[in-house]
Motif scaffolding. Structure first.
Motif: not given
Length: 203
Positions: A27-28, A71, A113, A143-144, A146
């Motif tokens: 989440d970051r 973030k 995000g 927000e996510e 990956y």
């Protein structure tokens, strides 16, 4: 034609998600994901608005998307065609998706995000390039985030120089414009003038 209409049908076909597919989600911006962002010169920006969805290319020098903190990402809006489809969407719907590409790497990076556009003078100034300021800066809250495994790029053989398409096999922008406007736009002139016009307006 069989149409999948429920999540249950979809899951019955694809099965359970593997651990690696979920363990990679943060989440970051993690230290490893920071490296990927800093090495990337290109991102696809996905937005949505009342008229529908949009996906727009963004490219600049590697690391052009600034990691303000773990973030927050910041991306300058450099000169383009002034359609501002993505920016118009963000003003009305803050949801954003990014897909980073890194030349030579099969792995891509996905970030979801929300964000807003800023014209704060000090922020614009911090993104000055060759004496020119961006007209706005996208400030995105992560927000996510990956990585996406390399299968798509491996299948496409995307970075193989031997697989590059000869530009002569493709229609030029000028040819497309001429056809779309019944030659109201001089396609040959457009193609001839574009390299110099682009050179003067990259930043």
């Amino acid at each position: 034609m069989s149409v999948i209409t429920t999540i249950e049908q979809l899951e019955a076909i694809y099965g359970e998600t593997g651990l690696a597919s979920t363990a990679k989600v943060a989440d970051r911006v993690t230290p490893h994901y920071r490296i990927m962002i800093e090495k990337s010169p290109f991102v696809a920006l996905a937005t949505c608005g009342p008229e529908g969805l949009d996906c727009s290319p963004r490219g600049d020098l590697p690391g052009f998307i600034r990691i303000h903190d773990d973030k927050t990402l910041m991306m300058p809006d450099r000169r383009g065609n002034n359609r501002v489809d993505s920016l118009r969407n963000i003003v009305r719907d803050p949801r954003i998706g990014l897909l980073f590409l890194i030349p030579g790497s099969g792995n891509t990076l996905r970030v979801n995000g929300h964000g807003h556009l800023s014209t704060a003078p000090d922020l614009l100034e911090s993104f000055r390039m060759e004496g020119k300021l961006p007209r706005s800066v996208l400030v995105m809250t992560v927000e996510e985030i990956y990585f996406q495994c390399a299968r798509a790029i491996v299948r496409a053989d995307l970075w193989n120089p031997g697989k590059r398409v000869d530009p002569q096999q493709l229609p030029t922008p000028g040819q497309i414009l001429a056809a779309m406007t019944a030659n109201d736009i001089d396609g040959a002139a457009y193609d001839r003038e574009w390299p110099e016009r682009a050179r003067k307006s990259l930043w």
